[in-house]
Design a protein around this motif. Sequence first.
Motif, PDB file in Angstrom:
ATOM      1  N   ILE A   8      42.103  53.811  42.814  1.00  0.00           N
ATOM      2  CA  ILE A   8      42.215  52.388  43.292  1.00  0.00           C
ATOM      3  C   ILE A   8      41.336  51.505  42.079  1.00  0.00           C
ATOM      4  N   ASP A   9      42.059  50.744  41.422  1.00  0.00           N
ATOM      5  CA  ASP A   9      41.671  49.828  40.516  1.00  0.00           C
ATOM      6  C   ASP A   9      40.236  49.064  40.956  1.00  0.00           C
ATOM      7  N   LEU A  10      39.309  48.565  40.206  1.00  0.00           N
ATOM      8  CA  LEU A  10      38.185  47.997  40.574  1.00  0.00           C
ATOM      9  C   LEU A  10      38.411  46.480  40.472  1.00  0.00           C
ATOM     10  N   ASP A  11      38.754  46.032  39.233  1.00  0.00           N
ATOM     11  CA  ASP A  11      38.892  44.701  38.969  1.00  0.00           C
ATOM     12  C   ASP A  11      40.331  44.151  39.582  1.00  0.00           C
ATOM     13  N   GLY A  12      40.350  43.054  40.665  1.00  0.00           N
ATOM     14  CA  GLY A  12      41.388  42.364  40.996  1.00  0.00           C
ATOM     15  C   GLY A  12      41.789  43.139  42.406  1.00  0.00           C
ATOM     16  N   VAL A  13      41.367  44.459  42.721  1.00  0.00           N
ATOM     17  CA  VAL A  13      41.695  45.229  43.817  1.00  0.00           C
ATOM     18  C   VAL A  13      40.390  45.098  44.731  1.00  0.00           C
ATOM     19  N   LEU A  14      39.384  45.508  44.324  1.00  0.00           N
ATOM     20  CA  LEU A  14      38.021  45.594  45.189  1.00  0.00           C
ATOM     21  C   LEU A  14      37.074  44.664  45.006  1.00  0.00           C
ATOM     22  N   ASN A  15      37.352  43.526  43.869  1.00  0.00           N
ATOM     23  CA  ASN A  15      36.366  42.723  43.557  1.00  0.00           C
ATOM     24  C   ASN A  15      37.235  41.273  43.502  1.00  0.00           C
ATOM     25  N   THR A  16      36.470  40.298  43.330  1.00  0.00           N
ATOM     26  CA  THR A  16      37.225  38.775  43.199  1.00  0.00           C
ATOM     27  C   THR A  16      37.411  38.584  41.817  1.00  0.00           C
ATOM     28  N   TYR A  17      37.577  39.406  41.180  1.00  0.00           N
ATOM     29  CA  TYR A  17      38.057  39.170  39.640  1.00  0.00           C
ATOM     30  C   TYR A  17      39.493  38.410  39.438  1.00  0.00           C
ATOM     31  N   LYS A  18      39.497  37.591  38.810  1.00  0.00           N
ATOM     32  CA  LYS A  18      40.675  36.793  38.624  1.00  0.00           C
ATOM     33  C   LYS A  18      40.999  36.254  37.237  1.00  0.00           C
ATOM     34  N   GLY A  19      40.936  37.499  36.461  1.00  0.00           N
ATOM     35  CA  GLY A  19      41.240  37.275  35.028  1.00  0.00           C
ATOM     36  C   GLY A  19      40.479  36.968  34.024  1.00  0.00           C
ATOM     37  N   ASP A  20      39.035  36.446  34.892  1.00  0.00           N
ATOM     38  CA  ASP A  20      38.006  35.974  33.843  1.00  0.00           C
ATOM     39  C   ASP A  20      36.984  37.007  33.519  1.00  0.00           C
ATOM     40  N   TYR A  21      37.506  37.971  32.474  1.00  0.00           N
ATOM     41  CA  TYR A  21      36.691  39.253  32.168  1.00  0.00           C
ATOM     42  C   TYR A  21      35.404  38.827  31.639  1.00  0.00           C
ATOM     43  N   GLU A  22      34.346  39.247  32.030  1.00  0.00           N
ATOM     44  CA  GLU A  22      33.039  39.143  31.334  1.00  0.00           C
ATOM     45  C   GLU A  22      32.378  40.729  31.275  1.00  0.00           C
ATOM     46  N   LYS A  23      32.055  41.050  29.914  1.00  0.00           N
ATOM     47  CA  LYS A  23      31.564  42.460  29.720  1.00  0.00           C
ATOM     48  C   LYS A  23      30.317  42.911  30.652  1.00  0.00           C
ATOM     49  N   PHE A 105      56.502  39.100  36.360  1.00  0.00           N
ATOM     50  CA  PHE A 105      55.393  39.518  36.725  1.00  0.00           C
ATOM     51  C   PHE A 105      54.253  38.370  36.924  1.00  0.00           C
ATOM     52  N   SER A 106      53.471  38.436  38.075  1.00  0.00           N
ATOM     53  CA  SER A 106      52.403  37.575  38.137  1.00  0.00           C
ATOM     54  C   SER A 106      51.376  38.313  38.992  1.00  0.00           C
ATOM     55  N   VAL A 107      50.300  38.481  38.620  1.00  0.00           N
ATOM     56  CA  VAL A 107      49.193  39.021  39.533  1.00  0.00           C
ATOM     57  C   VAL A 107      49.197  38.227  40.796  1.00  0.00           C
ATOM     58  N   TRP A 108      48.509  38.941  41.709  1.00  0.00           N
ATOM     59  CA  TRP A 108      48.459  38.137  43.177  1.00  0.00           C
ATOM     60  C   TRP A 108      47.611  36.902  43.123  1.00  0.00           C
ATOM     61  N   TYR A 109      46.450  36.857  42.274  1.00  0.00           N
ATOM     62  CA  TYR A 109      45.466  35.734  42.386  1.00  0.00           C
ATOM     63  C   TYR A 109      45.953  34.646  41.330  1.00  0.00           C
ATOM     64  N   LYS A 110      47.113  34.890  40.811  1.00  0.00           N
ATOM     65  CA  LYS A 110      47.849  33.634  39.946  1.00  0.00           C
ATOM     66  C   LYS A 110      48.938  32.897  40.733  1.00  0.00           C
ATOM     67  N   ASN A 111      49.549  33.495  41.763  1.00  0.00           N
ATOM     68  CA  ASN A 111      50.383  32.837  42.534  1.00  0.00           C
ATOM     69  C   ASN A 111      49.949  31.702  43.476  1.00  0.00           C
TER      70      ASN A 111
END
Length: 111
Positions: A8-23, A105-111
């Motif tokens: 299971i991917d972490l970013d965008g699946v288990l958390n509120t990540y919306k493409g705004d990556y911060e290290k 393709f579009s990720v779910w949080y961009k729809n």
Amino acid sequence: MKKKTLLIDLDGVLNTYKGDYEKDYIPPALAGAKEFLELLSRDFCVKIFTSRQLVFAKKWVEANGLESYIDEVTNEKQPAWLIIDDRALTFNGDYTDIYNKIINFSVWYKN
């Protein structure tokens, strides 16, 4: 009976990540993520995969109280029965179909 493995991917699946990556910041867990992992862990070996630094990702798992539902945190693609990812497509044997899915393709949080 050996449990089947889920990656299971972490970013965008288990958390509120919306493409705004911060290290140095992993967004908070999505509502329902803990309950989802608890349910899955009853019947599956659950592994989180991420491109983030493992130490940082493991701290996130612990900070969100998920460690009892997770068998491993990894940054390697491992053999699995299923992969759950916000940026994935299932190949159905038809290259034209998968090409069209890629182009549209579009990720779910961009729809």
